[in-house]
Enzyme design. Sequence first.
Site, PDB file in Angstrom:
ATOM      1  N   ASP A   1       0.816  -1.155  -0.116  1.00  0.00           N
ATOM      2  CA  ASP A   1      -0.006   0.103  -0.002  1.00  0.00           C
ATOM      3  C   ASP A   1       0.810   1.361  -0.126  1.00  0.00           C
ATOM      4  O   ASP A   1       1.840   1.204   0.565  1.00  0.00           O
ATOM      5  CB  ASP A   1      -0.751   0.079   1.176  1.00  0.00           C
ATOM      6  CG  ASP A   1      -2.112   1.061   1.170  1.00  0.00           C
ATOM      7  OD1 ASP A   1      -2.297   1.598   0.122  1.00  0.00           O
ATOM      8  OD2 ASP A   1      -2.691   1.235   2.166  1.00  0.00           O
TER       9      ASP A   1
ATOM     10  N   GLY B   1       0.270   5.268  -4.401  1.00  0.00           N
ATOM     11  CA  GLY B   1      -0.521   6.700  -4.726  1.00  0.00           C
ATOM     12  C   GLY B   1       0.404   7.716  -3.954  1.00  0.00           C
ATOM     13  O   GLY B   1       0.728   8.967  -4.481  1.00  0.00           O
TER      14      GLY B   1
ATOM     15  N   ARG C   1       0.113   8.860 -10.249  1.00  0.00           N
ATOM     16  CA  ARG C   1      -0.027   7.723  -9.439  1.00  0.00           C
ATOM     17  C   ARG C   1       0.589   6.648 -10.092  1.00  0.00           C
ATOM     18  O   ARG C   1       1.266   5.727  -9.659  1.00  0.00           O
ATOM     19  CB  ARG C   1      -1.546   7.682  -9.368  1.00  0.00           C
ATOM     20  CG  ARG C   1      -2.093   8.493  -8.144  1.00  0.00           C
ATOM     21  CD  ARG C   1      -3.623   8.202  -7.977  1.00  0.00           C
ATOM     22  NE  ARG C   1      -3.916   6.776  -7.411  1.00  0.00           N
ATOM     23  CZ  ARG C   1      -3.943   6.674  -6.297  1.00  0.00           C
ATOM     24  NH1 ARG C   1      -3.837   7.547  -5.311  1.00  0.00           N
ATOM     25  NH2 ARG C   1      -3.993   5.332  -5.905  1.00  0.00           N
TER      26      ARG C   1
ATOM     27  N   HIS D   1       2.924   3.110  -8.956  1.00  0.00           N
ATOM     28  CA  HIS D   1       2.529   1.809  -9.403  1.00  0.00           C
ATOM     29  C   HIS D   1       4.070   1.254  -9.975  1.00  0.00           C
ATOM     30  O   HIS D   1       4.323   0.265  -9.787  1.00  0.00           O
ATOM     31  CB  HIS D   1       1.202   1.556 -10.234  1.00  0.00           C
ATOM     32  CG  HIS D   1       0.236   2.113  -9.301  1.00  0.00           C
ATOM     33  ND1 HIS D   1      -0.034   1.675  -8.108  1.00  0.00           N
ATOM     34  CD2 HIS D   1      -0.874   2.898 -10.002  1.00  0.00           C
ATOM     35  CE1 HIS D   1      -1.314   2.130  -7.770  1.00  0.00           C
ATOM     36  NE2 HIS D   1      -1.823   2.816  -8.727  1.00  0.00           N
TER      37      HIS D   1
ATOM     38  N   LEU E   1      11.288 -20.711  -3.887  1.00  0.00           N
ATOM     39  CA  LEU E   1      10.094 -19.621  -3.308  1.00  0.00           C
ATOM     40  C   LEU E   1       9.118 -19.776  -4.082  1.00  0.00           C
ATOM     41  O   LEU E   1       9.033 -19.860  -5.183  1.00  0.00           O
ATOM     42  CB  LEU E   1      11.002 -18.226  -3.513  1.00  0.00           C
ATOM     43  CG  LEU E   1       9.887 -16.782  -3.278  1.00  0.00           C
ATOM     44  CD1 LEU E   1       9.653 -16.774  -1.661  1.00  0.00           C
ATOM     45  CD2 LEU E   1      10.391 -15.793  -3.787  1.00  0.00           C
TER      46      LEU E   1
HETATM   47  C1  FPP Z   1      -1.488   0.177  -3.323  1.00  0.00           C
HETATM   48  O1  FPP Z   1      -1.110   1.421  -3.414  1.00  0.00           O
HETATM   49  C2  FPP Z   1      -1.122  -0.730  -4.257  1.00  0.00           C
HETATM   50  C3  FPP Z   1      -1.920  -1.249  -5.218  1.00  0.00           C
HETATM   51  C4  FPP Z   1      -3.126  -1.176  -5.355  1.00  0.00           C
HETATM   52  C5  FPP Z   1      -1.364  -2.060  -6.256  1.00  0.00           C
HETATM   53  C6  FPP Z   1      -0.060  -2.683  -6.079  1.00  0.00           C
HETATM   54  C7  FPP Z   1       0.727  -2.890  -7.282  1.00  0.00           C
HETATM   55  C8  FPP Z   1       1.889  -2.967  -7.734  1.00  0.00           C
HETATM   56  C9  FPP Z   1       2.965  -2.864  -6.655  1.00  0.00           C
HETATM   57  C10 FPP Z   1       2.334  -2.829  -8.962  1.00  0.00           C
HETATM   58  C11 FPP Z   1       2.777  -4.192  -9.638  1.00  0.00           C
HETATM   59  C12 FPP Z   1       2.200  -5.255  -9.045  1.00  0.00           C
HETATM   60  C13 FPP Z   1       2.385  -6.542  -9.438  1.00  0.00           C
HETATM   61  C14 FPP Z   1       2.008  -7.786  -8.945  1.00  0.00           C
HETATM   62  C15 FPP Z   1       3.761  -6.809 -10.371  1.00  0.00           C
HETATM   63  P1  FPP Z   1      -2.418   2.564  -3.716  1.00  0.00           P
HETATM   64  O2  FPP Z   1      -2.542   2.979  -4.991  1.00  0.00           O
HETATM   65  O3  FPP Z   1      -3.613   1.967  -2.874  1.00  0.00           O
HETATM   66  O4  FPP Z   1      -1.670   3.835  -2.776  1.00  0.00           O
HETATM   67  P2  FPP Z   1      -2.297   4.797  -2.125  1.00  0.00           P
HETATM   68  O5  FPP Z   1      -3.032   4.257  -0.881  1.00  0.00           O
HETATM   69  O6  FPP Z   1      -1.347   5.970  -1.498  1.00  0.00           O
HETATM   70  O7  FPP Z   1      -3.465   5.851  -2.950  1.00  0.00           O
END
Ligand code: FPP
Length: 244
Positions: free
Chosen positions: A22, A25, A35, A39, A133
């Site tokens: 998490d 963003g 954002r 990612h 793993l």
């Molecule tokens: C949370 O950050 C993250 C996600 C919703 C997605 C996680 C995705 C990745 C790490 C990208 C690549 C993924 C893989 C599996 C290769 P958020 O957008 O909710 O952040 P915020 O809470 O600060 O808005």
Amino acid sequence: MTALPSHPSSQEDLVHVAIIMDGNGRWATQRGLPRAAGHRQGMEAVRATVDASKELGIGYLTLYGFSSENWKRPESEVRDLMGLLRLYLRREIRELHEGGVRLRFIGNRDRLAKDIVRLIDEAEAMTQSNARLNLTIALSYGSRDEILGAVRETVAKVQAGELSVEALDEHTFSRMLSTVEIPDPDLVIRTSGEQRLSNFLLWQSAYAELIFTECYWPDFGREQLSQAMEEYRGRERRYGAAIA
Ligand code: FPP
């Protein structure tokens, strides 16, 4: 699997780490970036964390890549996330395979694009004999949905006379979850300071230790993982038993 250890202790080996990634963003916003940049950097953190898990001897790593609720995000963001997933699978699969990583995906595949489902199927088939793993990526995953699926399967088996209500126990039930063959997480980490499970592995995490770190996911890597492991090892896991 839900069998409880017969001798609860703080020296339990750390076999399975599950992570709620998490803060992508916020990481980007803090830097004045879109954002999507968060990612992208989050994908680099996935690489770093997978490498670190191998080095640190973790047997199972489960990452919450996309929740069933994430479909409610703006279409452009969903597209960015799916694009990154494609990129990750195309770019990393060979290296993961050569590094002995077994990939699995849990979650509802019906909503995923066909080419992503194909990539996932190929990745699972290619890596199925690897054992260094076990990397599981939860995609379009929601724990309640998964539990309901297992309840439906249970009822169908009972109705078909294949299972008696008396024979239904935790072990039988957990074999109907998508995490069959994956031990329960010992440790669940959530980054970015939020302190929630957000519908992630609710049944499986019944006895997991929870660690919440302020670190945003794109900044997560070997150091943060090994710090969390150290904190885990300092905890006493009793599984409901009395203090000795
Ligand atoms: C949370 O950050 C993250 C996600 C919703 C997605 C996680 C995705 C990745 C790490 C990208 C690549 C993924 C893989 C599996 C290769 P958020 O957008 O909710 O952040 P915020 O809470 O600060 O808005």
